[in-house]
Scaffold this active site. Structure first.
Site, short mmCIF file in Angstrom:
data_model
loop_
_atom_site.label_atom_id
_atom_site.label_comp_id
_atom_site.label_asym_id
_atom_site.label_seq_id
_atom_site.Cartn_x
_atom_site.Cartn_y
_atom_site.Cartn_z
N CYS A 154 0.80 -1.23 0.00
CA CYS A 154 0.00 0.00 0.00
C CYS A 154 0.83 1.28 0.00
O CYS A 154 0.28 2.36 -0.09
CB CYS A 154 -0.93 0.00 1.20
SG CYS A 154 -1.74 -1.60 1.40
N HIS A 287 -3.16 8.07 5.73
CA HIS A 287 -3.35 6.78 5.07
C HIS A 287 -4.77 6.29 5.39
O HIS A 287 -5.50 5.90 4.50
CB HIS A 287 -2.29 5.78 5.55
CG HIS A 287 -2.30 4.49 4.80
ND1 HIS A 287 -2.23 4.43 3.43
CD2 HIS A 287 -2.38 3.20 5.22
CE1 HIS A 287 -2.27 3.17 3.04
NE2 HIS A 287 -2.37 2.40 4.10
N HIS A 322 -9.75 1.95 -0.83
CA HIS A 322 -8.30 1.81 -0.72
C HIS A 322 -7.77 1.23 -2.03
O HIS A 322 -8.03 0.09 -2.36
CB HIS A 322 -7.95 0.91 0.46
CG HIS A 322 -6.47 0.83 0.75
ND1 HIS A 322 -5.53 1.49 -0.02
CD2 HIS A 322 -5.78 0.19 1.72
CE1 HIS A 322 -4.33 1.24 0.47
NE2 HIS A 322 -4.44 0.45 1.52
#
Lengths: 394, 292
Positions: A154, A287, A322
């Site tokens: 990520c 995030h 995401h």
């Protein structure tokens, strides 16, 4: 010290261009909804890009097939970032992309017919490897030479921007497209489900009741140029990448440390590199995945770095989902949009602060504040943590 | 079928409880990295950089199979260990390293890109960078290579190589990486190789050892004529794929091989590794002996 950004492009669940994304962010409109393209029998909430592969292939005039959705999304965003720039023998031009799934969407198609013994098309597998995803984008844009792909889960997209900035500062390239792309796949959706961190409801970053993420897909690219390149292209500067850092959490393969060790290091070192004071950070694009673990660890890290004066912060994942390796690049575009338009985007779906840290994200669009510098965080599997600092000044 | 892999006693490097869950590529990488760290006598490198062409194939195949064949909840382990950064992450975990941690994956140039990143870090002031590459073969790859008529001249296999790249020369230094490039979508490899040698002031008789990646692809007509111009005796021109087998990051093996040759033969001062495993990708790495 800063590296100039002179172009940007994006495709996400909230739009197929920078303009469309900005509009949705202003309106507080999410792109997450029940699945339509990947598998319409599943009602799971996902952030899909609202365009089929066939439409993308036609719109982008793709010259060679098969091509993965990851490449198609990447190409869409990279074309927008590249704009009307021309190739020039004087300028060393490169591309660094990030992906976590590569051509897994095509591999899944293949593997289904392979398992069923139903004339599987092995040629589809040529698009499987992550490097191919980037090569295909490069080939369509006419870029050769430095073509590279990063895969740090990520945090990949943020790392691509970081590496591009370093390549320019060390005079290895004159300009470079940096970003990331990931398509939704059954592989990743089932992966996060197997970890029991996929929320069946809307994801709720930084909320006490948060219980997981919603996956999304998309891509974003920035064009970075050095002075020599700008001297030739005459491109206007959109903003600057001023600081970057990458640190390992070294705590667990998938979980973040409760004391936010890697995240704290990444944020601190990125700020140091930028030469911008912590107090001058106007906004943090977090995030903020919506998992119990990430949001707590990130909140602790924000308190470690900023103490009692945590800047305005929000997660934009409730808009896009995401997007894994694309997230760092997509959120870099959002950070630049924040600076250019003096906007702070609200954290959707938030109600109550996390008990342990009591931090409250921004919940309404802020339009009255000058935004000079933005911190963007990207933390991932394997303890890979990266932070970037963007600003309106060198 | 892939050939048998020469495996060390992994228990000497990795705890038994962890070892049990690790796939081949993870075992190879963690053991190799730890061995490298201890040889270099450097407890904590400033950075860990890994290149991998295809990543954790065993776990990827396993999880993909599960996704497409099992209804309901799946065990997460193979998903967790399927991401490309698992090796770099596990190495940082195993030694408690909080430094820069990166994974490059540009198929046959993944190692060269990782090496280039490591060299950038050293130029930026870092002292010691652990840099390596790993790839693993699975049976399915052989099936793919047959279906796609790749006509491979060597067997598909697995491998891992790690190096400690240091800013300062020390007693443990045994070779110097002078330069490396990784070029994608190359149309004129011969020109690029000449330019690379020229940039590094290497005359046509200045290469003492050449490692190249087989002779089964289209580039080699051009490349061969250039390499013949280096006027090297046959024994100093080695097809490294004939020693390592084929895997995307086999050029890392070639660097290790060249460094070993330099240690045993002091007449080898300059070695060139020419990686054209995929014909449109060109990787070049120039090694010099520490005395040079």
């Amino acid at each position: 010290m800063g590296v100039r950004v002179t172009g940007f492009g994006i495709v996400s669940a909230i739009g197929l261009s920078v303009t469309e994304n900005l509009l949705a962010l202003r309106e507080g409109r999410t792109g997450i909804g029940p699945m339509r393209f990947l598998d319409n029998s599943d009602s799971l909430l996902v952030g899909e890009v609202k365009m089929s592969n066939a439409e993308l292939e036609t719109k982008l005039h793709v010259s060679q097939k098969p091509i993965s959705r990851t490449s198609l999304l990447g190409l869409k965003a990279a074309r927008e970032a590249w704009g009307s720039n021309q190739h020039n023998a004087e300028l060393r031009t490169g591309i660094i992309s990030a992906t976590s799934v590569g051509g897994m969407d095509r591999t899944e198609d293949f593997y289904k017919s392979y398992l069923a013994d139903n004339h599987p098309d092995f040629a589809k597998l040529k698009t499987h490897d992550s490097g191919n995803t980037t090569e295909r984008i490069a080939a369509e844009l006419g870029i050769s030479g430095y073509i590279n792909t990063l895969s740090t889960a990520c945090s990949s997209g943020a790392n691509a921007i970081m590496l591009g900035a370093r390549m320019l500062l060390q005079n290895k390239l004159d300009r470079v497209l940096v970003g990331g792309s990931d398509a939704l796949t059954k592989f990743t959706i089932n992966g996060f489900r197997s970890l029991m961190i996929y929320d069946d409801q809307w994801c709720r970053p930084f909320d006490e009741s948060r219980s997981g993420l919603n996956l999304g897909e998309g891509a974003a690219f920035l064009l970075l140029e050095n002075e020599k390149s700008i001297g030739i292209t005459g491109n206007k500067t959109i903003g600057y990448v001023n600081g970057w850092a990458n640190a390992a959490d070294a705590y667990h393969q998938t979980a973040s440390s409760p004391e936010g060790k890697g995240a704290t290091l990444a944020i601190t070192n990125a700020l140091t590199k930028s030469g911008i004071d912590a107090a001058e950070i106007s906004y943090v694009n977090a995030h903020g995945t919506g998992t119990k673990n990430n949001d707590l660890s990130e909140s602790v890290a924000l308190k470690n770095v900023f103490g009692e004066h945590v800047p305005f912060f929000s997660s934009t994942k409730p808009y896009t989902g995401h997007t894994l390796a694309a997230a760092g690049a997509i959120e870099a575009v959002f950070s630049l949009l924040s600076i250019r338009n003096s906007l702070i985007f609200p954290n959707l779906n938030y109600r109550n602060a996390i008990e342990e840290t009591a931090l409250e994200p921004v919940t309404a669009l802020q339009t009255e504040m000058p935004i000079n510098a933005v911190l963007s965080n990207s933390f991932g599997f394997g303890g890979n943590n990266s932070s970037l600092v963007f600003s309106n000044h060198e | 079928m892939p050939s048998t892999l020469a495996s060390p006693d992994y228990k000497g490097f990795i705890e038994a409880s962890l070892l049990r869950r690790m796939s081949k590529i993870l075992r190879m990488s963690v053991a190799c990295a730890k061995d490298c760290i201890s040889q270099a006598g450097i407890e904590q490198p400033d950075a860990i950089i890994v290149g991998t062409g295809l990543g954790c194939l065993l776990d990827t195949e396993k999880f993909l199979n599960n996704v497409l064949t099992i209804e309901g909840m799946l065990p997460p382990t193979s998903f967790i260990q399927s991401t490309h950064n698992t090796m770099a992450g596990q190495i940082s975990l195993s030694i408690g390293n909080h430094g820069y941690n990166m994974t490059h994956t540009q198929n046959s140039l993944s190692f060269e890109h990782a090496l280039l990143d490591a060299m950038l870090l050293v130029d930026e002031g870092e002292q010691n960078v652990l840099i390596g590459a790993a790839d693993e073969a699975i049976d399915f790859l052989s099936e793919v290579s047959i279906a796609l008529h790749l006509n491979l001249q060597q067997k598909l296999t697995s491998g891992a190589s790690f190096f400690m790249l240091s800013r300062e020369k020390s007693v443990t230094s045994f070779a110097c990486v002078k330069d490396t490039v990784a070029l994608g979508l190359v149309t004129n490899a011969e020109k690029e190789i000449s330019a690379f040698l020229q940039k590094n002031d290497i005359p046509s008789n200045g290469v003492d050892l050449l490692l190249f990646s087989g002779s089964s692809n289209g580039l080699n007509a051009q490349v061969n004529s250039l390499l013949e111009g280096l006027s090297l005796e046959k024994a100093r021109q080695v097809d490294y794929l004939s020693l390592s087998g084929i895997y995307p990051t086999a050029s890392a093996f070639a660097v290790h091989y060249a460094a070993d040759k330099m240690k045993s033969d002091r007449f080898i001062k300059t070695a060139l590794i020419c990686n054209t495993l995929i014909h449109s990708n060109l990787g070049l790495t120039l090694l010099q002996s520490v005395e040079a």
